[in-house]
Write a protein that holds these residues in place. Structure first.
Motif, PDB file in Angstrom:
ATOM      1  N   GLY A  66      -4.156  11.782 -13.026  1.00 43.71           N
ATOM      2  CA  GLY A  66      -5.209  12.690 -12.579  1.00 43.71           C
ATOM      3  C   GLY A  66      -6.143  11.955 -11.641  1.00 43.71           C
ATOM      4  O   GLY A  66      -5.935  10.775 -11.313  1.00 43.71           O
ATOM      5  N   ARG A  67      -7.174  12.601 -11.203  1.00 45.44           N
ATOM      6  CA  ARG A  67      -8.098  12.002 -10.248  1.00 45.44           C
ATOM      7  C   ARG A  67      -8.650  10.682 -10.787  1.00 45.44           C
ATOM      8  O   ARG A  67      -9.294  10.637 -11.832  1.00 45.44           O
ATOM      9  N   ALA A 101       2.028  14.617 -11.313  1.00 45.64           N
ATOM     10  CA  ALA A 101       3.312  14.926 -11.939  1.00 45.64           C
ATOM     11  C   ALA A 101       4.089  16.021 -11.210  1.00 45.64           C
ATOM     12  O   ALA A 101       5.323  16.065 -11.298  1.00 45.64           O
ATOM     13  N   TYR A 102       3.416  16.898 -10.498  1.00 40.20           N
ATOM     14  CA  TYR A 102       4.110  17.978  -9.778  1.00 40.20           C
ATOM     15  C   TYR A 102       5.250  17.445  -8.915  1.00 40.20           C
ATOM     16  O   TYR A 102       6.327  18.039  -8.848  1.00 40.20           O
ATOM     17  N   TRP A 103       5.035  16.302  -8.255  1.00 46.65           N
ATOM     18  CA  TRP A 103       6.022  15.782  -7.315  1.00 46.65           C
ATOM     19  C   TRP A 103       7.163  15.042  -8.010  1.00 46.65           C
ATOM     20  O   TRP A 103       8.117  14.592  -7.353  1.00 46.65           O
ATOM     21  N   LEU A 104       7.117  14.908  -9.342  1.00 46.97           N
ATOM     22  CA  LEU A 104       8.215  14.272 -10.068  1.00 46.97           C
ATOM     23  C   LEU A 104       9.428  15.181 -10.186  1.00 46.97           C
ATOM     24  O   LEU A 104      10.530  14.718 -10.494  1.00 46.97           O
ATOM     25  N   SER A 105       9.253  16.465  -9.972  1.00 51.46           N
ATOM     26  CA  SER A 105      10.355  17.420 -10.094  1.00 51.46           C
ATOM     27  C   SER A 105      11.340  17.239  -8.938  1.00 51.46           C
ATOM     28  O   SER A 105      10.923  17.198  -7.775  1.00 51.46           O
ATOM     29  N   PRO A 106      12.641  17.113  -9.221  1.00 50.42           N
ATOM     30  CA  PRO A 106      13.620  16.829  -8.171  1.00 50.42           C
ATOM     31  C   PRO A 106      13.645  17.835  -7.028  1.00 50.42           C
ATOM     32  O   PRO A 106      14.033  17.504  -5.907  1.00 50.42           O
ATOM     33  N   GLY A 107      13.242  19.075  -7.282  1.00 51.18           N
ATOM     34  CA  GLY A 107      13.308  20.104  -6.254  1.00 51.18           C
ATOM     35  C   GLY A 107      12.179  20.055  -5.247  1.00 51.18           C
ATOM     36  O   GLY A 107      12.250  20.720  -4.209  1.00 51.18           O
ATOM     37  N   THR A 108      11.119  19.304  -5.515  1.00 52.43           N
ATOM     38  CA  THR A 108      10.024  19.216  -4.552  1.00 52.43           C
ATOM     39  C   THR A 108      10.434  18.337  -3.388  1.00 52.43           C
ATOM     40  O   THR A 108      11.259  17.429  -3.536  1.00 52.43           O
ATOM     41  N   ARG A 109       9.856  18.589  -2.225  1.00 51.31           N
ATOM     42  CA  ARG A 109      10.252  17.850  -1.026  1.00 51.31           C
ATOM     43  C   ARG A 109       9.088  17.756  -0.053  1.00 51.31           C
ATOM     44  O   ARG A 109       8.279  18.668   0.074  1.00 51.31           O
ATOM     45  N   ARG A 110       9.012  16.621   0.629  1.00 51.35           N
ATOM     46  CA  ARG A 110       8.030  16.412   1.682  1.00 51.35           C
ATOM     47  C   ARG A 110       8.705  15.708   2.842  1.00 51.35           C
ATOM     48  O   ARG A 110       9.877  15.339   2.754  1.00 51.35           O
ATOM     49  N   PHE A 111       7.985  15.508   3.935  1.00 53.74           N
ATOM     50  CA  PHE A 111       8.598  14.870   5.094  1.00 53.74           C
ATOM     51  C   PHE A 111       7.593  13.993   5.820  1.00 53.74           C
ATOM     52  O   PHE A 111       6.377  14.158   5.688  1.00 53.74           O
TER      53      PHE A 111
END
Length: 416
Positions: A286-287, A383-393
């Motif tokens: 968290g923050r 934790a949101y970005w730990l999910s395999p389906g998330t993506r950034r560039f």
């Protein structure tokens, strides 16, 4: 050619076609004679057929059995990007590094680059250690020590761009195959003449062999070398992170389980046994909370962590969530899930979705043909970005303290 020679070829051919030695020919047991012409292999007249025992073992790689799966985000789309909608695909089996490429591996790479190449190429291979520097944060020790201090040897290398990661894959392929060719007895004494960073002749004929720079001839036909190390595709990476093989019952054709993270359940703590309550990945809680309270640290890492920390997923892969984000091959497009094929999906360029549609020139978009996808979440992500389906560039020539990579490889000689 006289009648007796014709007769000899006929007999040999019939014997080969009838599989005189029991069973049809295979890749590892092709037989002594061609099953279509009867001509003997490995003679002056016949074709050379090298001994083949299967794909050699690649250092650090884990076999990922492919199959059908549903790719796409399992989390609520809080960014409202809608760029990874669920769809059914099939991924062919492949190999992947069990852990992220670590500082010691990159230092080995730098050692050989400096030894075999120019100073200019060496400088180009150096990670950007200033990614740790922040104007309003005292991260100065990491700038100087993170890459080279022995205590950080098996922490993931960071400050590496997508382009640098690809160069590393090329070098690793060359070095591993040089060693395998030497061990197979087809190599020679290392050449004294330096041949450049990756030691390969450009445009070489695979049948004639490729010089690795150490006086070693390798070729695809010999079967004594490995396919190229490379970055995994986004689909391969996501599939491997899901690791749903651990939920599948033998003989059940239905995929009845899904995962938000590379482990079961909605929680990010271990729910079982003596390790109950401990975190399963290295991420930002968290923050302002990177590791918890002294005496009871939650994930135990203010920054990155040992590449073998935390339990592996069901494929035996470590840190497919958290620690560092990881580069994948694909260029980024928001609608790739609609455009790519459903067998081994991959986006290599702007085909069907050209960069001209995105107004980067007038700062209306960040998308072009030089932005690459990264996945997995990191030590500084929630934790949101730990999910395999998330993506950034990010731009392929950029680097941060939160992005690393691991290598992958095709499963050559198999249709699975």
């Amino acid at each position: 050619m006289n009648f007796s020679k014709y007769l000899r070829f006929a007999v040999v051919g019939a014997c080969a076609l009838a599989s005189c030695k029991g069973g049809p020919p295979t890749a590892t047991k092709p037989g002594k004679y061609s099953s279509t012409t009867g001509i003997e292999y490995n003679t002056e007249e016949g074709m050379k057929v090298a001994d083949y025992r299967g794909i050699p073992e690649g250092p650090g790689l884990v076999f990922i059995e492919g199959g059908r799966t549903v790719l796409g985000t399992q989390e609520e789309d809080v960014t409202m990007s809608h760029d990874n909608i669920e769809r059914t695909v099939t991924i062919a089996s492949f190999y992947m590094d069990e852990a992220e490429v670590a500082n010691i591996h990159w230092l080995e790479y730098l050692h050989f680059v400096r030894k075999d190449s120019s100073e200019e190429i060496y400088q180009r291979a150096l990670p950007d250690t200033t990614v740790w520097a922040r104007e309003l944060s005292f991260n100065d020790p990491y700038v100087d020590y993170y890459l080279r201090y022995p205590g950080f040897r098996y922490f993931p290398v960071v400050g590496v761009s997508w382009l640098q990661a690809n160069d590393y894959c090329t070098w690793r392929t060359s070095k591993v195959n040089e060693r395998l060719a030497m061990e197979s007895g087809e190599g020679s004494e290392p050449a004294t003449k330096k041949k450049g960073l990756f030691g390969k002749k450009k445009g070489g004929d695979a049948a004639e062999g490729t010089d690795t720079g150490g006086g070693v001839k390798i070729s695809i036909e010999n079967g004594n070398t490995l396919p190229n190390y490379r970055l995994p595709t986004e689909a391969e990476w996501e599939y491997a992170a899901q690791a749903l093989i651990g939920t599948q019952e033998v003989g059940n054709e239905n995929q009845e389980n899904k995962r938000i993270y590379p482990w079961d359940g909605r929680q990010v703590r271990n729910p079982y046994g003596k390790s109950m309550g401990t975190f399963l990945a290295n991420f930002k809680r968290g923050r302002g909370d990177y590791a918890g309270i002294a005496g009871s640290l939650n994930d135990g890492a203010m920054i990155t962590e040992y590449v073998y920390a935390y339990p592996p997923n069901d494929y035996g892969l470590y840190n497919m969530a958290g620690n560092v984000n990881e580069w994948v091959q694909d260029i980024y497009r928001p609608l790739s899930f609609e455009d790519v094929e459903d067998l081994n999906p991959f986006r290599r360029n702007g085909f069907l979705d050209p960069s001209e549609k995105y107004d980067k020139k007038n700062y209306q978009s960040l998308i072009d043909d030089h932005v690459r996808v990264y996945k997995g979440g990191s030590w500084k992500d929630v934790a949101y970005w730990l999910s395999p389906g998330t993506r950034r560039f990010m731009a392929e020539d950029s680097a941060t303290a939160a992005i690393g990579f691991r290598c992958a490889m095709i499963n050559a000689g198999s249709n699975k």
